[in-house]
Design a protein around this motif. Structure first.
Motif, PDB file in Angstrom:
ATOM      1  N   VAL A   1      23.844   6.966  41.087  1.00  0.00           N
ATOM      2  CA  VAL A   1      24.455   8.178  41.000  1.00  0.00           C
ATOM      3  C   VAL A   1      24.628   8.609  39.449  1.00  0.00           C
ATOM      4  O   VAL A   1      25.319   7.857  38.713  1.00  0.00           O
ATOM      5  CB  VAL A   1      25.993   8.503  41.620  1.00  0.00           C
ATOM      6  N   THR A   2      24.338   9.938  39.196  1.00  0.00           N
ATOM      7  CA  THR A   2      24.377  10.464  37.766  1.00  0.00           C
ATOM      8  C   THR A   2      25.272  11.664  37.851  1.00  0.00           C
ATOM      9  O   THR A   2      24.993  12.730  38.783  1.00  0.00           O
ATOM     10  CB  THR A   2      23.110  10.667  37.047  1.00  0.00           C
ATOM     11  N   VAL A   3      26.304  11.907  36.962  1.00  0.00           N
ATOM     12  CA  VAL A   3      27.170  12.668  36.765  1.00  0.00           C
ATOM     13  C   VAL A   3      26.708  13.683  35.404  1.00  0.00           C
ATOM     14  O   VAL A   3      26.890  12.690  34.284  1.00  0.00           O
ATOM     15  CB  VAL A   3      28.840  12.683  36.696  1.00  0.00           C
ATOM     16  N   GLU A   4      26.475  14.726  35.093  1.00  0.00           N
ATOM     17  CA  GLU A   4      25.847  15.320  33.872  1.00  0.00           C
ATOM     18  C   GLU A   4      26.740  16.542  33.800  1.00  0.00           C
ATOM     19  O   GLU A   4      27.077  17.537  34.715  1.00  0.00           O
ATOM     20  CB  GLU A   4      24.563  15.653  33.984  1.00  0.00           C
ATOM     21  N   VAL A   5      27.471  16.688  32.623  1.00  0.00           N
ATOM     22  CA  VAL A   5      27.959  17.852  32.213  1.00  0.00           C
ATOM     23  C   VAL A   5      27.491  18.573  31.119  1.00  0.00           C
ATOM     24  O   VAL A   5      26.829  18.128  30.286  1.00  0.00           O
ATOM     25  CB  VAL A   5      29.498  17.352  31.720  1.00  0.00           C
TER      26      VAL A   5
ATOM     27  N   LEU B   1      35.628  17.646  41.619  1.00  0.00           N
ATOM     28  CA  LEU B   1      34.664  16.839  40.800  1.00  0.00           C
ATOM     29  C   LEU B   1      34.800  15.319  41.565  1.00  0.00           C
ATOM     30  O   LEU B   1      33.880  14.625  41.929  1.00  0.00           O
ATOM     31  CB  LEU B   1      34.916  16.626  39.425  1.00  0.00           C
ATOM     32  N   GLY B   2      36.148  15.029  41.920  1.00  0.00           N
ATOM     33  CA  GLY B   2      36.198  13.497  42.724  1.00  0.00           C
ATOM     34  C   GLY B   2      35.303  13.485  44.034  1.00  0.00           C
ATOM     35  O   GLY B   2      35.053  12.854  44.354  1.00  0.00           O
ATOM     36  N   ALA B   3      35.566  14.761  44.657  1.00  0.00           N
ATOM     37  CA  ALA B   3      35.002  14.953  45.948  1.00  0.00           C
ATOM     38  C   ALA B   3      33.475  14.829  45.909  1.00  0.00           C
ATOM     39  O   ALA B   3      32.803  14.518  46.744  1.00  0.00           O
ATOM     40  CB  ALA B   3      35.512  16.158  46.815  1.00  0.00           C
ATOM     41  N   LEU B   4      32.918  15.565  44.955  1.00  0.00           N
ATOM     42  CA  LEU B   4      31.422  15.489  44.843  1.00  0.00           C
ATOM     43  C   LEU B   4      30.971  14.043  44.650  1.00  0.00           C
ATOM     44  O   LEU B   4      30.098  13.510  45.127  1.00  0.00           O
ATOM     45  CB  LEU B   4      31.050  16.315  43.514  1.00  0.00           C
ATOM     46  N   VAL B   5      31.519  13.572  43.572  1.00  0.00           N
ATOM     47  CA  VAL B   5      30.972  12.005  43.271  1.00  0.00           C
ATOM     48  C   VAL B   5      31.406  10.970  44.363  1.00  0.00           C
ATOM     49  O   VAL B   5      30.315  10.332  44.772  1.00  0.00           O
ATOM     50  CB  VAL B   5      31.787  11.755  41.846  1.00  0.00           C
ATOM     51  N   GLU B   6      32.494  11.224  45.033  1.00  0.00           N
ATOM     52  CA  GLU B   6      32.707  10.285  46.343  1.00  0.00           C
ATOM     53  C   GLU B   6      31.989  10.593  47.251  1.00  0.00           C
ATOM     54  O   GLU B   6      31.362   9.921  48.061  1.00  0.00           O
ATOM     55  CB  GLU B   6      34.286  10.529  46.721  1.00  0.00           C
ATOM     56  N   ASN B   7      31.507  12.002  47.389  1.00  0.00           N
ATOM     57  CA  ASN B   7      30.373  12.293  48.556  1.00  0.00           C
ATOM     58  C   ASN B   7      29.033  11.483  48.230  1.00  0.00           C
ATOM     59  O   ASN B   7      28.358  10.832  49.261  1.00  0.00           O
ATOM     60  CB  ASN B   7      30.206  13.693  48.638  1.00  0.00           C
ATOM     61  N   ALA B   8      28.648  11.454  47.023  1.00  0.00           N
ATOM     62  CA  ALA B   8      27.377  10.890  46.768  1.00  0.00           C
ATOM     63  C   ALA B   8      27.662   9.503  46.931  1.00  0.00           C
ATOM     64  O   ALA B   8      26.404   8.857  47.387  1.00  0.00           O
ATOM     65  CB  ALA B   8      27.140  11.285  45.320  1.00  0.00           C
ATOM     66  N   VAL B   9      28.696   8.698  46.550  1.00  0.00           N
ATOM     67  CA  VAL B   9      28.840   7.381  46.797  1.00  0.00           C
ATOM     68  C   VAL B   9      28.935   7.023  48.152  1.00  0.00           C
ATOM     69  O   VAL B   9      28.208   5.959  48.482  1.00  0.00           O
ATOM     70  CB  VAL B   9      29.976   6.803  46.096  1.00  0.00           C
ATOM     71  N   GLN B  10      29.573   7.729  49.048  1.00  0.00           N
ATOM     72  CA  GLN B  10      29.698   7.286  50.468  1.00  0.00           C
ATOM     73  C   GLN B  10      28.514   7.454  51.402  1.00  0.00           C
ATOM     74  O   GLN B  10      28.204   6.956  52.511  1.00  0.00           O
ATOM     75  CB  GLN B  10      31.008   8.160  50.774  1.00  0.00           C
ATOM     76  N   HIS B  11      27.555   8.662  50.742  1.00  0.00           N
ATOM     77  CA  HIS B  11      26.618   8.914  51.861  1.00  0.00           C
ATOM     78  C   HIS B  11      25.244   8.550  51.266  1.00  0.00           C
ATOM     79  O   HIS B  11      24.179   9.342  51.748  1.00  0.00           O
ATOM     80  CB  HIS B  11      26.597  10.454  52.216  1.00  0.00           C
ATOM     81  N   THR B  12      25.242   7.711  50.412  1.00  0.00           N
ATOM     82  CA  THR B  12      23.757   7.144  49.967  1.00  0.00           C
ATOM     83  C   THR B  12      23.726   5.509  50.182  1.00  0.00           C
ATOM     84  O   THR B  12      24.922   5.010  50.182  1.00  0.00           O
ATOM     85  CB  THR B  12      23.643   7.420  48.583  1.00  0.00           C
ATOM     86  N   PRO B  13      22.598   4.866  50.486  1.00  0.00           N
ATOM     87  CA  PRO B  13      22.595   3.561  50.669  1.00  0.00           C
ATOM     88  C   PRO B  13      22.743   2.976  49.497  1.00  0.00           C
ATOM     89  O   PRO B  13      22.834   3.244  48.314  1.00  0.00           O
ATOM     90  CB  PRO B  13      21.155   3.454  51.247  1.00  0.00           C
TER      91      PRO B  13
ATOM     92  N   ILE C   1      26.333   3.897  38.516  1.00  0.00           N
ATOM     93  CA  ILE C   1      26.961   5.167  38.284  1.00  0.00           C
ATOM     94  C   ILE C   1      26.698   5.595  36.778  1.00  0.00           C
ATOM     95  O   ILE C   1      26.993   4.595  36.069  1.00  0.00           O
ATOM     96  CB  ILE C   1      28.449   5.499  38.879  1.00  0.00           C
ATOM     97  N   ALA C   2      26.481   6.666  36.483  1.00  0.00           N
ATOM     98  CA  ALA C   2      26.243   6.872  34.921  1.00  0.00           C
ATOM     99  C   ALA C   2      26.684   8.489  34.665  1.00  0.00           C
ATOM    100  O   ALA C   2      26.868   9.177  35.424  1.00  0.00           O
ATOM    101  CB  ALA C   2      24.908   7.074  34.436  1.00  0.00           C
ATOM    102  N   LEU C   3      27.360   8.653  33.552  1.00  0.00           N
ATOM    103  CA  LEU C   3      28.035   9.879  32.883  1.00  0.00           C
ATOM    104  C   LEU C   3      27.049  10.452  31.867  1.00  0.00           C
ATOM    105  O   LEU C   3      26.837   9.654  30.916  1.00  0.00           O
ATOM    106  CB  LEU C   3      29.443   9.884  32.782  1.00  0.00           C
TER     107      LEU C   3
ATOM    108  N   VAL D   1      25.981  16.574  39.965  1.00  0.00           N
ATOM    109  CA  VAL D   1      25.969  15.189  40.437  1.00  0.00           C
ATOM    110  C   VAL D   1      24.842  14.888  41.193  1.00  0.00           C
ATOM    111  O   VAL D   1      24.623  15.614  42.393  1.00  0.00           O
ATOM    112  CB  VAL D   1      27.421  15.128  41.577  1.00  0.00           C
ATOM    113  N   THR D   2      23.995  13.978  40.739  1.00  0.00           N
ATOM    114  CA  THR D   2      22.785  13.675  41.442  1.00  0.00           C
ATOM    115  C   THR D   2      22.798  12.523  42.056  1.00  0.00           C
ATOM    116  O   THR D   2      23.180  11.287  41.237  1.00  0.00           O
ATOM    117  CB  THR D   2      21.790  14.160  40.278  1.00  0.00           C
TER     118      THR D   2
END
Length: 451
Positions: free
Chosen positions: A369-373, A352-364, A330-332, A381-382
């Motif tokens: 996961v990259t978070v960009e502001v 934001l927590g739901a977006l990042v958690e969704n990426a973590v839980q639903h990828t192998p 995971i990177a920011l 969230v990519t």
């Protein structure tokens, strides 16, 4: 399939144009008939005067003046397009001052009374009047004729061309009238368009919007009142549903907590761990239901300055342990300067927590996961997971939607919470996904916007 009906403006203009056109045609025809009848009356009076003058002239000759008509008389007749003849009871023309083109008019002679007609022959268009007179004790008929095609006769030409010229006047006036009508109708319907625009804003975030029926035209007021009544019923139903969701979630929290405590006392470690996992998942669903109920009750959140970059950093730091345990990187990527937006820090943190958690839980495991502001107030969230199928992308923000209904891992409320938080902040969420990459973009209004 039923065709859509034309707009009210188009229907008003269409019927008004038809009514004005029919009225114009009827008025033009009426004026034409009136002028034609008037011209016939004047024509008949002219011919009668001519016939009486001929009678007096013939009577004077019968009394002793046997000289023919003077050349000036023939010249006058030709200049006016007139002619006459005198016919006796045997049909013999005893006096002839008719041009050859007008001689067919002699057929109307020898009636019991005056006979008047207008007729078009192959050579002329004429009006003729037959007047019975007694000359020298015998019955005669004086036939006075006028050539209506003669240049001296302009009245008949004006009447004949009246309708054609009237059309040149009526059609531009009709177009002008329709333009004025369009302006009038648009102005009259302006309150209706404002009401329509107001109704479009009605939704879960603004269920209290109502139409000002008193400001609408009387014809539309009953519809506005019916719409307001329907919105009142829908709002009541929506409030009942939200209250039920919130009450049910609150009531479930205590039994879940007690069950969690009892699960700790289960002697079988495997069974105890499974029960605790299930209860934790159930507790998360209840917490999300409470969040949904809380968010649904808000039309707009209280605005306060929030540093979106710092909030994203805190979110990544909180979820990083979970990501590492699942084998994710995971990177920011954030600007060095604060990214200030107006909103509710707690709600934004949940989204934001739901977006990042969704990426973590639903990828192998093994994906990143990259978070960009961005400085524009967006958070992306990519992940480089398998992606989301195109036919599923429109459904991911629906409540209780999951890619695989039989699988565990949540109730499908996380992304619905994200979309709701974005909505009440005046922003939106975008999804772009293809095999090998999925990107969620949480877009806020412009930084330092005074919304």
């Amino acid at each position: 399939m039923r065709r859509p009906r034309r707009s009210l403006l188009a229907r008003i203009l269409w019927w008004h144009a038809a009514a004005v056109l029919l009225t114009a045609l009827a008025a033009s025809a009426s004026v034409y008939l009136f002028l034609n009848a008037t011209a016939d009356r004047f024509e008949r009076q002219t011919l009668r005067s001519e016939a009486l003058a001929v009678r007096d002239q013939v009577a004077a000759r019968a009394a002793g003046a046997s000289a023919p008509a003077s050349p000036g008389d023939r010249t006058r007749l030709e200049a006016a397009g007139l002619g006459y003849a005198v016919v006796d009871a045997r049909g013999t023309v005893v006096l002839d001052r008719l041009p050859a083109a007008l001689r067919p008019a002699l057929r109307i002679a020898r009636g019991d009374g005056e006979r008047y007609l207008t007729r078009r022959s192959r050579r002329a268009f004429y009006a003729a009047l037959s007047v019975p007179v007694t000359l020298g004790g015998e019955r005669h008929w004086i036939v006075a004729v006028q050539n209506l095609d003669h240049p001296a006769n302009v009245v008949d030409d004006v009447i004949q061309q009246f309708l054609a010229h009237a059309a040149l006047v009526v059609l531009p006036l009709l177009v002008l009238l329709l333009g004025v009508d369009a302006l009038i109708v648009r102005r009259a319907l302006r309150p209706v368009r404002r009401a329509s625009a107001l109704v479009r804003t009605v939704g879960p975030a603004r269920p209290d919007v109502r139409l000002a029926a008193a400001d609408l035209p009387a014809e539309v007021r009953p519809l506005a009142e019916a719409v307001n009544d329907a919105l009142d019923r829908l709002t009541e139903s929506l409030d009942t549903q939200r209250a039920f969701t919130a009450d049910a979630a609150h009531e479930l929290r205590t039994p879940i907590t007690l069950a969690r405590i009892r699960a700790e006392q289960v002697s079988d470690p495997a069974l105890g761990a499974a029960l605790k996992r299930d209860l934790d998942a159930l507790g998360q669903i209840v917490a999300q239901l409470l969040e949904i109920a809380e968010l649904d009750s808000l039309a707009r959140v209280p605005n306060a300055p929030v540093d979106l970059a710092a909030l994203a950093e805190q979110t990544v730091a909180a979820i990083a342990p979970l990501a590492y345990r699942r084998g994710h990187a995971i990177a920011l990527d954030r600007p060095a300067a604060p990214v200030m937006v107006s909103g509710h820090a707690s709600f934004l943190a949940r989204a934001l927590g739901a977006l990042v958690e969704n990426a973590v839980q639903h990828t192998p495991s093994g994906t990143s996961v990259t978070v960009e502001v961005s400085s524009a107030g967006d958070v992306s969230v990519t992940d480089d997971g398998p992606g989301i199928a195109p036919h599923q992308q429109d459904a991911v923000f629906q409540r209780f939607w999951r890619r695989e209904r039989g699988a565990g891992g949540g109730a499908g409320l996380g992304l619905a919470i994200v979309a709701r938080v974005a909505s009440i902040h005046g922003g939106h969420v975008e999804l772009v996904s293809r095999p090998g990459q999925t990107r969620f973009r949480f877009a806020m209004p412009e930084p330092n916007d005074s919304r």
